[in-house]
Design a protein around this motif. Structure first.
Motif, short mmCIF file in Angstrom:
data_model
loop_
_atom_site.label_atom_id
_atom_site.label_comp_id
_atom_site.label_asym_id
_atom_site.label_seq_id
_atom_site.Cartn_x
_atom_site.Cartn_y
_atom_site.Cartn_z
N GLU A 169 0.84 -1.20 0.00
CA GLU A 169 0.00 0.00 0.00
C GLU A 169 0.88 1.26 0.00
O GLU A 169 1.90 1.30 0.69
N ASN A 170 0.45 2.28 -0.76
CA ASN A 170 1.16 3.55 -0.83
C ASN A 170 0.55 4.48 0.22
O ASN A 170 -0.52 5.04 0.01
N LYS A 171 1.23 4.63 1.37
CA LYS A 171 0.57 5.19 2.55
C LYS A 171 0.99 6.63 2.88
O LYS A 171 2.05 7.10 2.47
N LEU A 172 0.16 7.28 3.70
CA LEU A 172 0.47 8.62 4.23
C LEU A 172 1.68 8.58 5.16
O LEU A 172 2.57 9.43 5.08
N ILE A 195 4.12 5.85 8.15
CA ILE A 195 4.83 4.57 8.31
C ILE A 195 5.06 3.91 6.95
O ILE A 195 4.76 2.74 6.73
N ARG A 196 5.63 4.72 6.04
CA ARG A 196 5.73 4.29 4.64
C ARG A 196 6.75 3.17 4.43
O ARG A 196 6.68 2.44 3.45
N GLY A 197 7.70 3.05 5.36
CA GLY A 197 8.67 1.96 5.22
C GLY A 197 8.06 0.62 5.61
O GLY A 197 8.51 -0.44 5.17
N SER A 198 7.02 0.65 6.44
CA SER A 198 6.46 -0.62 6.90
C SER A 198 5.75 -1.29 5.74
O SER A 198 5.32 -0.66 4.78
N ASP A 199 5.62 -2.61 5.88
CA ASP A 199 5.16 -3.45 4.78
C ASP A 199 3.69 -3.76 5.00
O ASP A 199 3.35 -4.61 5.83
#
Ligand code: CAA
Ligand code: FAD
Length: 384
Positions: A204-207, A209-213
């Protein structure tokens, strides 16, 4: 009442702080931009014994208490919440659930390598699969099915938003076996990612915690042996709720770390930045912001530590963990916005870190039960 940490707890806090500064700070902005999973950092955390902190050493864990876990989570979350969410899920949702309710065979086979975070020299972590496209807060309305076939279950369905979705080797999957029994018909099954019929969706392309999977995970006629069920038939929803009560201490501590990380940066900046002939910390408006931040953060820390203490004492911590989670996450969101404000225009660019903390703070009000869900849990128990 004792507000004194033990020497061991202070050592763990210091070790986590040193690790976060030495290993998580370098590259944190790039990992966020590139949505890069912090594999190297998680592997080193496993070497430190932080992926199974509270697990009994006989199952590969470090045998630490929940207070130490809160202290470590806070320090790591000050720097990189993408690292700490991975740590929180593996420790408090996956390892705790298996240690509390798994069979001896499940503990030997799955818990031991999960607590060590390694198997055959490779990263070995787990994920907790409760949420679905149409079942988030309303977690008992599971659409994923685990049909009882006698000696095995046949699992079909889709799970959404799974932290460690593609990087995990092991999934704890909640699925419905007896739909007519609603929440009492749900089972928790241990499913290996590599089994036939398991497919992992895209990241997911997130707002934040972008490093988390974060991925979806699909199950198409996945055959799961009966010995991989955790607990009695129909225990799956209670398993999820009991496990989440502890998980919420982890996320509350993550939020606490984001808040205190933002506060530390704002305090430092206010001593350096000059406006109207003096450092901005000499303006009372800034002083009051810092005073309010420090006060709310201290209150959040007290709630996190109380919930952890109750867990360590064997007391019921359902209400206190929900209180810690709702208060810490709302403090994190508010404090991170204040930290951006104290930084002025510099707060709006990536180099100063507070904009990332602000984006990362938001998820703590949503996952492991939204703020509204925490208030439902608290009020239901208070009104009993
Ligand atoms: N311990 C033991 N049993 C519990 C329990 C607990 N903490 N909470 C509920 N139960 C039991 C109830 O006693 C009830 O059992 P009986 O029927 O025998 O009385 C049964 O479970 C059903 O409970 P409810 O009627 O309260 O259930 P509900 O459908 O009204 O839902 C809810 C309650 C609190 C809203 C729950 O659905 C919930 O927590 N939703 C949020 C889900 C959530 O937190 N998801 C997080 C996913 S993981 C994640 O997000 C990880 C991550 O991001 C990093
Ligand atoms: P909904 O339940 O649809 O809620 C929408 C809004 O309605 C929310 O504001 C909610 O609070 C409100 N609402 C719903 N019901 C009520 C009510 N009764 N009263 C008042 N308000 C209500 N799940 C997992 O199982 N495992 C994971 O590892 C995991 N990791 C995640 C990581 C990320 C980055 C994200 C975004 C989510 C993750 N989740 C995970 C899912 C997360 O737990 C859910 O998103 C969360 O529980 C909310 O569910 P939902 O998104 O379906 O929102």
């Amino acid at each position: 009442m004792n507000f004194q940490f033990t020497e061991e707890q202070l050592m763990i806090k210091q070790a986590a702080r040193d690790f976060a500064i030495a290993e998580c700070l370098p590259g944190v902005i790039e990992r966020d931009e590139q949505q890069k999973f912090p594999k190297e950092q998680i592997t080193k955390l496993a070497d430190l014994g932080f992926m199974g902190m509270m697990v009994d050493p006989q199952y590969g864990g470090s045998g630490m208490d929940t207070i130490s876990y809160v202290l470590a989570m806070e320090e790591i979350s000050k720097i990189d919440a993408s690292v700490s969410v991975c740590m929180s899920v593996n420790n408090s949702l996956v390892c705790w659930g298996l240690e509390a309710f798994g069979t001896e065979e499940q503990k030997q086979k799955y818990l031991t390598p999960l607590a060590q975070g390694k198997k055959d020299g490779e990263l070995y972590i787990g994920a907790f699969l409760l949420s679905e496209p149409e079942a988030g807060s309303d977690a008992s309305s599971q659409h994923t099915t685990a049909e009882d076939m006698g000696d095995h279950y046949l699992v079909n369905g889709t799970k959404n938003w799974i932290t460690n979705g593609s990087t995990s080797s092991v999934y704890l999957v909640m699925a419905q076996t007896h739909p007519e029994q609603k929440s009492h018909g749900i089972n928790t099954l241990i499913i290996e990612k590599g089994w036939p019929g398991v497919t992992v969706g895209g990241k997911e392309n997130k707002l934040g915690i972008r490093g988390s999977d974060t991925t979806s995970v699909m199950f198409d006629n996945v055959k799961v042996p009966k010995e991989n069920r955790v607990g009695e038939d129909g225990f799956g929803f209670k398993f999820a709720m009991k496990t989440l009560a502890g998980g919420r201490i982890g996320i509350a501590s993550q939020a606490l770390g984001i808040a205190s990380g933002a506060y530390e940066l704002a305090l430092k900046y206010s001593k350096e930045r000059k406006a109207f002939g003096k450092e901005i910390m000499h303006h009372q408006a800034i002083q009051f912001k810092l005073a309010d931040m420090a006060t709310r953060i201290e209150a959040a820390r007290a709630l996190c530590l109380k919930a952890a203490w109750q867990k360590d004492q064997g007391q019921d911590y359902t209400v206190s963990s929900s209180m810690a989670k709702v208060f810490s996450s709302e403090t994190a969101m508010w404090a991170a916005v204040e930290a951006v404000q104290i930084h002025g225009g510099y707060g709006f660019v990536k180099e100063y870190h507070v904009e990332r903390l602000m984006r990362d703070a938001k998820i703590t009000q949503i996952y492991e039960g939204t703020s509204e869900v925490q208030r439902i849990v608290i009020s239901r128990l208070l009104l009993q």
